[in-house]
Scaffold this motif. Structure first.
Motif, mmCIF file in Angstrom:
data_model
loop_
_atom_site.group_PDB
_atom_site.id
_atom_site.type_symbol
_atom_site.label_atom_id
_atom_site.label_comp_id
_atom_site.label_asym_id
_atom_site.label_seq_id
_atom_site.Cartn_x
_atom_site.Cartn_y
_atom_site.Cartn_z
ATOM 1 N N ASP A 1 0.818 -1.211 0.000
ATOM 2 C CA ASP A 1 0.000 0.000 0.000
ATOM 3 C C ASP A 1 0.850 1.258 0.000
ATOM 4 O OD1 ASP A 1 -2.323 -1.427 -0.065
ATOM 5 O OD2 ASP A 1 -2.599 -1.443 2.117
ATOM 6 N N ARG A 2 2.121 1.144 0.393
ATOM 7 C CA ARG A 2 3.003 2.315 0.422
ATOM 8 C C ARG A 2 3.618 2.621 -0.935
ATOM 9 N NH1 ARG A 2 6.370 0.523 5.855
ATOM 10 N NH2 ARG A 2 4.553 0.332 7.258
ATOM 11 N N TYR B 1 2.720 0.632 -11.887
ATOM 12 C CA TYR B 1 2.521 0.546 -13.339
ATOM 13 C C TYR B 1 3.841 0.270 -14.051
ATOM 14 C CZ TYR B 1 -2.161 2.539 -12.763
ATOM 15 O OH TYR B 1 -3.464 2.773 -12.413
ATOM 16 N N LEU B 2 4.908 0.930 -13.591
ATOM 17 C CA LEU B 2 6.224 0.723 -14.190
ATOM 18 C C LEU B 2 6.675 -0.726 -14.019
ATOM 19 C CD1 LEU B 2 8.723 1.931 -15.559
ATOM 20 C CD2 LEU B 2 9.587 2.520 -13.290
ATOM 21 N N ILE B 3 6.450 -1.277 -12.830
ATOM 22 C CA ILE B 3 6.817 -2.679 -12.569
ATOM 23 C C ILE B 3 6.009 -3.611 -13.454
ATOM 24 C CG2 ILE B 3 6.787 -4.521 -10.847
ATOM 25 C CD1 ILE B 3 7.320 -2.314 -8.727
ATOM 26 N N PHE B 4 4.700 -3.379 -13.545
ATOM 27 C CA PHE B 4 3.842 -4.220 -14.379
ATOM 28 C C PHE B 4 4.278 -4.170 -15.841
ATOM 29 C CE2 PHE B 4 -0.056 -3.939 -11.348
ATOM 30 C CZ PHE B 4 0.525 -4.890 -10.534
ATOM 31 N N ASN B 5 4.656 -2.981 -16.315
ATOM 32 C CA ASN B 5 5.085 -2.849 -17.707
ATOM 33 C C ASN B 5 6.404 -3.558 -17.958
ATOM 34 O OD1 ASN B 5 2.846 -1.361 -18.520
ATOM 35 N ND2 ASN B 5 3.810 0.609 -18.046
ATOM 36 N N ARG C 1 -3.059 -10.355 -10.206
ATOM 37 C CA ARG C 1 -4.348 -9.801 -9.807
ATOM 38 C C ARG C 1 -4.871 -10.447 -8.516
ATOM 39 N NH1 ARG C 1 -8.368 -8.729 -14.794
ATOM 40 N NH2 ARG C 1 -9.351 -7.554 -13.091
ATOM 41 N N SER C 2 -4.384 -11.649 -8.233
ATOM 42 C CA SER C 2 -4.853 -12.341 -7.031
ATOM 43 C C SER C 2 -4.094 -11.921 -5.778
ATOM 44 C CB SER C 2 -4.729 -13.859 -7.218
ATOM 45 O OG SER C 2 -3.371 -14.226 -7.392
ATOM 46 N N PHE D 1 -3.976 -4.598 -6.514
ATOM 47 C CA PHE D 1 -3.334 -5.145 -7.712
ATOM 48 C C PHE D 1 -4.382 -5.565 -8.733
ATOM 49 C CE2 PHE D 1 1.300 -6.487 -6.777
ATOM 50 C CZ PHE D 1 1.544 -5.259 -6.180
ATOM 51 N N ASN D 2 -5.475 -6.118 -8.247
ATOM 52 C CA ASN D 2 -6.546 -6.549 -9.143
ATOM 53 C C ASN D 2 -7.088 -5.383 -9.965
ATOM 54 O OD1 ASN D 2 -8.478 -8.572 -10.126
ATOM 55 N ND2 ASN D 2 -9.985 -7.340 -9.015
#
Length: 342
Positions: free
Chosen positions: A12-13, A20-24, A36-37, A42-43
């Motif tokens: 949460d921090r 978004y950068l990590i996901f990309n 997402r789980s 994250f979901n």
């Protein structure tokens, strides 16, 4: 309160832009779906990722069959080998088959703002004689913009050293084989383009699209301008939906394709080639394919050949071996063939 603070969720921090950068950076869709789980946050954030890689294990239709040896590609190639004067014949449009839940369009519906997308197919599309290698790269908008094809044989080369020119039987056979290579690559490229038209139309923010395969056989690329052209073409009769098909059985993205426009093919050939790393290529052939302009083409021969150099070198810029082969072939005499739309 202090006890609760010590045991708060560390995720949460992390600010949303960093997530978004990590996901990309992860990009792999299967991994992102698992993310997402992790949490409700994250979901909600995963669908906002804008740089994605989709590795497709199998794309099927409800009519898929395990035996697709008599697919449209083989039927098509058998027909063109009979005569170089009548390479192709147009087919009637066929209905778009039902897509399964494994289609790229269905999988990507979960993502809301895709900008950069890579699709990795499970294998290449061409079925070649043993010892034959073909690499290609095609650029599309609403239809084909350009295609660069490099083909060669390893081993003793067989009849691959036959020259392209002249009237002998061996020469004709050499030309015929290379025309088959070229048309096979164009069919594969147009099938991949057809597969992604629905995705392009549904994801309006998409700016870059690459469709490749795990064997590194071929690539279809669409830049921002090409993607815009494709969307603007939606609904125009006779373009995207003018597909060719065999029996309507098998992988839907191999049984349907975008129409290939009338093209000019500039072909260069070298009977035997040994590269600096010791790689030997027999019958090495470079083909640069461009659509024939419907208007007055004012480009000179020199301008067109200079354009070929840029396209050809750019097609294999990430592979030093193929780049060296292309550079060698670009110095050779070129042969021009023209082919009607199919």
């Amino acid at each position: 309160m202090e006890f609760e603070s010590d045991h708060s969720d560390g995720f949460d921090r992390i600010p949303d832009p960093l997530i978004y950068l990590i996901f990309n950076q992860i990009s792999d869709i299967k991994t992102l779906i698992r993310c997402r789980s992790v949490s409700k946050r994250f979901n909600s954030l995963v669908p906002q990722a804008d740089s994605l890689l989709l590795r497709v294990d199998r794309v099927i239709s409800v009519t898929d069959s395990d035996d697709d040896d008599d697919s449209f590609l083989f039927a098509f190639l058998r027909s063109i080998i009979k005569s170089l004067h009548h390479l192709v014949s147009p087919s009637k449009p066929v209905p778009n088959p039902t897509r399964s839940q494994n289609s790229p369009a269905q999988i990507l519906k979960e993502f809301e703002r895709i900008r950069d997308l890579q699709i990795e197919l499970p294998s290449g599309d061409l079925r070649l004689e043993k010892g034959t290698t073909i690499r290609w790269k095609a650029e599309f908008g609403k239809t084909l913009k350009s295609c660069v094809i490099l083909g060669f044989r390893s081993g003793d080369g067989g009849n691959a050293e036959a020259e392209l020119g002249g009237g002998g039987g061996g020469a004709g056979g050499g030309l015929k084989m290379r025309v088959v290579w070229t048309i096979s690559a164009l069919i594969a490229a147009s099938a991949r383009h057809y597969m992604m038209v629905e995705v392009v139309n549904e994801h309006k923010e998409l700016e870059s699209l690459l469709i490749k395969d795990r064997e590194d056989e071929g690539k279809v690329v669409m830049d921002k301008k090409g993607l815009r052209e494709c969307r603007e073409n939606e609904g125009e009769e006779g373009e995207v939906n003018n597909a060719s098909s065999g029996n309507g059985v098998g992988l839907w993205w191999r049984s349907n394709r975008t129409t290939v426009p009338a093209v000019r093919m500039r072909m260069r050939h070298e009977a035997r080639m040994e590269l600096s790393n010791g790689t030997k290529m027999f019958g090495a052939t470079l083909v640069v394919v461009r659509p024939i302009s419907s208007g007055v083409d004012i480009r000179s021969e020199v301008e067109e050949q200079n354009g070929d150099v840029g396209l050809a070198l750019g097609a294999f810029g990430d592979d030093a071996v193929y780049c060296e082969a292309v550079e060698r072939l670009l110095k050779n005499r070129s042969y021009i063939l023209e082919m009607n739309s199919f």
